[in-house]
Design an enzyme around this catalytic site. Structure first.
Site, PDB file in Angstrom:
ATOM      1  N   GLY A  60      11.912  16.773   4.445  1.00  0.00           N
ATOM      2  CA  GLY A  60      13.028  17.362   3.697  1.00  0.00           C
ATOM      3  C   GLY A  60      12.467  18.488   2.873  1.00  0.00           C
ATOM      4  CG  HIS A  61      10.273  21.143   4.264  1.00  0.00           C
ATOM      5  ND1 HIS A  61       9.460  21.768   5.173  1.00  0.00           N
ATOM      6  CD2 HIS A  61       9.758  19.899   4.118  1.00  0.00           C
ATOM      7  CE1 HIS A  61       8.505  20.943   5.562  1.00  0.00           C
ATOM      8  NE2 HIS A  61       8.680  19.791   4.942  1.00  0.00           N
TER       9      HIS A  61
ATOM     10  CG  ASP B 266       8.587  14.901  -0.820  1.00  0.00           C
ATOM     11  OD1 ASP B 266       9.122  15.471   0.142  1.00  0.00           O
ATOM     12  OD2 ASP B 266       8.659  13.669  -1.014  1.00  0.00           O
TER      13      ASP B 266
ATOM     14  CE  LYS C 266       5.411  19.734   3.319  1.00  0.00           C
ATOM     15  NZ  LYS C 266       5.531  18.707   2.244  1.00  0.00           N
TER      16      LYS C 266
ATOM     17  CD  GLN D 225       6.173  14.513   7.763  1.00  0.00           C
ATOM     18  OE1 GLN D 225       5.672  15.005   8.752  1.00  0.00           O
ATOM     19  NE2 GLN D 225       7.464  14.560   7.575  1.00  0.00           N
TER      20      GLN D 225
HETATM   21  P1  GDP Z   1       8.599  19.843   0.435  1.00  0.00           P
HETATM   22  O1  GDP Z   1       8.990  18.670   1.246  1.00  0.00           O
HETATM   23  O2  GDP Z   1       7.124  19.982   0.275  1.00  0.00           O
HETATM   24  O3  GDP Z   1       9.235  21.127   0.896  1.00  0.00           O
HETATM   25  O4  GDP Z   1       9.177  19.557  -1.031  1.00  0.00           O
HETATM   26  P2  GDP Z   1      10.642  18.995  -1.386  1.00  0.00           P
HETATM   27  O5  GDP Z   1      11.628  20.075  -1.179  1.00  0.00           O
HETATM   28  O6  GDP Z   1      10.887  17.687  -0.737  1.00  0.00           O
HETATM   29  O7  GDP Z   1      10.443  18.655  -2.927  1.00  0.00           O
HETATM   30  C1  GDP Z   1      10.085  19.623  -3.864  1.00  0.00           C
HETATM   31  C2  GDP Z   1      11.210  19.715  -4.920  1.00  0.00           C
HETATM   32  O8  GDP Z   1      10.738  20.439  -6.040  1.00  0.00           O
HETATM   33  C3  GDP Z   1      12.427  20.469  -4.426  1.00  0.00           C
HETATM   34  O9  GDP Z   1      13.570  19.935  -5.034  1.00  0.00           O
HETATM   35  C4  GDP Z   1      12.175  21.896  -4.907  1.00  0.00           C
HETATM   36  O10 GDP Z   1      13.371  22.634  -5.106  1.00  0.00           O
HETATM   37  C5  GDP Z   1      11.503  21.625  -6.221  1.00  0.00           C
HETATM   38  N1  GDP Z   1      10.512  22.630  -6.650  1.00  0.00           N
HETATM   39  C6  GDP Z   1       9.656  23.367  -5.892  1.00  0.00           C
HETATM   40  N2  GDP Z   1       8.827  24.081  -6.686  1.00  0.00           N
HETATM   41  C7  GDP Z   1       9.160  23.774  -7.958  1.00  0.00           C
HETATM   42  C8  GDP Z   1       8.621  24.147  -9.237  1.00  0.00           C
HETATM   43  O11 GDP Z   1       7.673  24.896  -9.356  1.00  0.00           O
HETATM   44  N3  GDP Z   1       9.213  23.582 -10.336  1.00  0.00           N
HETATM   45  C9  GDP Z   1      10.261  22.715 -10.253  1.00  0.00           C
HETATM   46  N4  GDP Z   1      10.756  22.202 -11.384  1.00  0.00           N
HETATM   47  N5  GDP Z   1      10.779  22.342  -9.063  1.00  0.00           N
HETATM   48  C10 GDP Z   1      10.228  22.852  -7.949  1.00  0.00           C
HETATM   49  P1  IMO Z   2       8.070  16.352   3.568  1.00  0.00           P
HETATM   50  O1  IMO Z   2       7.865  17.234   4.771  1.00  0.00           O
HETATM   51  C1  IMO Z   2       7.128  12.601   1.583  1.00  0.00           C
HETATM   52  C2  IMO Z   2       6.488   9.104   4.152  1.00  0.00           C
HETATM   53  C3  IMO Z   2       7.483   7.966   4.085  1.00  0.00           C
HETATM   54  C4  IMO Z   2       6.556   6.808   4.373  1.00  0.00           C
HETATM   55  C5  IMO Z   2       5.614   7.377   5.430  1.00  0.00           C
HETATM   56  C6  IMO Z   2       5.999   7.047   6.854  1.00  0.00           C
HETATM   57  O2  IMO Z   2       9.417  16.505   2.945  1.00  0.00           O
HETATM   58  O3  IMO Z   2       6.953  16.487   2.608  1.00  0.00           O
HETATM   59  P2  IMO Z   2       7.891   7.982   8.477  1.00  0.00           P
HETATM   60  O4  IMO Z   2       9.385   7.980   8.332  1.00  0.00           O
HETATM   61  O5  IMO Z   2       7.306   9.336   8.610  1.00  0.00           O
HETATM   62  O6  IMO Z   2       7.402   7.042   9.531  1.00  0.00           O
HETATM   63  O7  IMO Z   2       7.363   7.365   7.077  1.00  0.00           O
HETATM   64  O8  IMO Z   2       5.628   8.787   5.240  1.00  0.00           O
HETATM   65  N1  IMO Z   2       7.072  10.447   4.436  1.00  0.00           N
HETATM   66  C7  IMO Z   2       7.191  11.418   3.536  1.00  0.00           C
HETATM   67  N2  IMO Z   2       6.920  11.420   2.210  1.00  0.00           N
HETATM   68  N3  IMO Z   2       7.553  13.721   2.189  1.00  0.00           N
HETATM   69  C8  IMO Z   2       7.792  13.734   3.517  1.00  0.00           C
HETATM   70  O9  IMO Z   2       8.088  14.852   4.193  1.00  0.00           O
HETATM   71  C9  IMO Z   2       7.665  12.533   4.248  1.00  0.00           C
HETATM   72  N4  IMO Z   2       7.838  12.199   5.536  1.00  0.00           N
HETATM   73  C10 IMO Z   2       7.456  10.920   5.645  1.00  0.00           C
HETATM   74  O10 IMO Z   2       8.073   7.872   2.816  1.00  0.00           O
HETATM   75  O11 IMO Z   2       5.794   6.507   3.241  1.00  0.00           O
HETATM   76 MG    MG Z   3      10.153  16.944   1.109  1.00  0.00          MG
END
Ligand code: GDP
Ligand code: IMO
Ligand code: MG
Length: 447
Positions: free
Chosen positions: A40-41, A13, A16, A223
């Site tokens: 979840g991206h 999270d 990416k 991840q």
């Molecule tokens: P990922 O799994 O690495 O793609 O990240 P996620 O999408 O799960 O979580 C990142 C969250 O932060 C998302 O809701 C993005 O829209 C948000 N986000 C990304 N970059 C920034 C930033 O620079 N500032 C803020 N406030 N939010 C951001």
């Molecule tokens: P993105 O791509 C954050 C965590 C789960 C748990 C562990 C194992 O959005 O960054 P799993 O369901 O993979 O067997 O769970 O990994 N986890 C993540 N945490 N971002 C993710 O994906 C994750 N995918 C799995 O919360 O701790």
């Molecule tokens: Mg994510």
């Protein structure tokens, strides 16, 4: 021509999705190489939010090819829902390709993932419950269903009749759960097969062909480094290899085809699920980071645990992934803070420790040693250049680059594409700063 891997440098999270979407501008092909619908991206473009679980974050560019590689595990039901959602939003998925050797997440994987977590009690991992561990377990055990099996109607019937009967014994005897009806599952999955058939290819061959034609390939990690099965905080990890090395295995490419590796890290740290987290903040500041950063899981909606930036895991991510440069995201989330801490080393049982300890038990005893920085206390969300940033924020970033020993190429100050400062060309700019021959560090920020 450059082939670039984007990885998460923390526990997932990191942003990416945003960084991959941004870099996809100059990519011809974007490839996911591991993980499944646990990911979840999020991408935000002109106020519209896209949440992707399996489809690579290059999909918003109509001419960019997107490939779901062989190292991923595919839940067809979720993938089809994702395709439908993009279709409703007017995004074409004509350029999507799915590897025929990726494994398929089946209903029993999801049920067993959730049931096993329930039985683990205090030892639970805090998985996303999406069946990821059991799908990769079957792959290793050599009883998995691959996309090419899904496409073979008669073979699938035969394979699933046997497998579902076997899994039913586990569901009934081990977990006291009702059995699945093999015929119902078979018919359901044959329906998915017809819907997905048009996308299925030999992905390794397709990517290799792109490389030979000097197309720019972007590999999107899911991840993060500390969730890596081999190099993360085992057992509190996922079941695949999110690290840069995973991109080669998960696509069927040799390491000599990779030109560059970019690490994405938040300006602080978050973690979802169980497991040690030395810089975790339980009190008011943790709550503030969670609220301001909207730190709730994109996939499960779970509240993310929040803490200060951890330079020890950061340096570990540099080493394990061979990072060339960094994208630091969510700097804006720190805007209101009076004081900001960065963990520079740990104390374990009274001793200073500079390196990530491989034992989770030892890791859980690590106490962070902090260096404090004054906050800037003004909004950075509209900053668009290094000069726009307050001096305290510049100092903070310079220190992170120094601590991590790699240049910062991108700073993100909001979820939108435009809320970004590019300090160096992340794809063609300077590579990892190594030490000069006399042992002094090479310059990290050329600003
Ligand atoms: P990922 O799994 O690495 O793609 O990240 P996620 O999408 O799960 O979580 C990142 C969250 O932060 C998302 O809701 C993005 O829209 C948000 N986000 C990304 N970059 C920034 C930033 O620079 N500032 C803020 N406030 N939010 C951001
Ligand atoms: P993105 O791509 C954050 C965590 C789960 C748990 C562990 C194992 O959005 O960054 P799993 O369901 O993979 O067997 O769970 O990994 N986890 C993540 N945490 N971002 C993710 O994906 C994750 N995918 C799995 O919360 O701790
Ligand atoms: Mg994510």
């Amino acid at each position: 021509m450059a082939n670039v891997i984007v990885i998460g440098a923390q526990w997932g999270d990191e942003g990416k999705g945003k960084i991959t979407d941004l870099l996809s501008r100059s990519a011809d092909v974007v490839v996911r190489y591991q993980g499944g619908v646990n990911a979840g991206h999020t991408i935000v473009v002109k106020g519209q939010t896209f949440k992707l679980h399996l489809i690579p974050s290059g999909i918003l560019y109509p001419d960019t090819e997107c490939i779901i590689g062989s190292g991923t595990v595919i839940d067809p039901k979720v993938l089809i829902a994702e395709l439908d959602q993009l279709d409703q939003l007017g995004i074409s998925t004509d350029n999507l390709y799915i590897s025929e050797t990726a494994h398929v997440t089946m209903p029993y994987h999801r049920i067993i993932d959730q049931a096993a977590e329930g039985q683990r009690g205090d030892r639970k991992i805090g998985t996303t419950g999406r069946g990821i561990g059991p799908t990769y377990a079957d792959k290793s055990e050599r009883t998995g269903i691959r996309i090419l099996d899904l496409m073979d109607t008669e073979g699938l019937r035969e394979q699933l009749e046997w497998t579902i009967n076997y899994k039913n014994a586990i569901l009934e005897k081990l977990y006291n759960l009702p059995p699945l009806n093999p015929q119902e599952v078979i018919e359901e999955y044959l329906g998915y097969a017809e819907r997905l058939r048009q996308y299925v290819v030999d992905a390794s061959l397709k990517i290799y062909d792109g490389i030979q034609r000097r197309r720019n390939i972007l590999f999107e990690g899911a991840q993060g480094t500390l969730l890596d099965l081999d190099h993360g905080t085992y057992p509190f990890v996922t079941s695949s290899n999110p690290v840069a090395g995973g991109a080669c295995v998960g696509t069927g490419l040799g390491p000599t085809t990779i030109d560059r590796v970019i690490g994405v890290a938040k300006a602080y740290t978050t973690r979802v699920g169980e497991g040690p987290f030395p810089t975790e903040l339980d009190g008011e500041i943790g709550e503030l980071l969670c609220a301001k950063g909207a730190e709730f899981g994109t996939t499960t909606g779970r509240k993310r645990r929040c803490g200060w930036f951890d330079g020890v895991i950061g340096r570990y991510a540099v080493r394990i992934n061979g990072l060339d440069c960094l994208a630091i995201t969510k700097l804006d989330v720190l805007d209101e803070l009076e004081e900001i801490n960065v963990c520079v080393a740990y104390e374990i049982d009274g001793e200073r420790c500079e390196h990530f300890p491989t034992s989770s038990r030892r890791f859980s005893r690590c106490r962070p040693i902090y260096k404090s920085f004054p906050g800037w206390k003004v909004s950075t969300t509209n900053c668009r250049s290094w000069q726009d940033l307050p001096k305290q924020a510049q100092d903070y970033l310079k220190y992170l680059a120094e601590l991590m020993t790699v240049p910062i190429a991108i700073v993100s100050l909001g979820a939108s594409r435009d809320q970004t400062i590019i300090l160096e060309d992340p794809i063609h700019g300077p590579k990892r700063a190594l030490l000069h021959a006399d042992g002094t560090p090479a310059s990290l920020l050329s600003v």
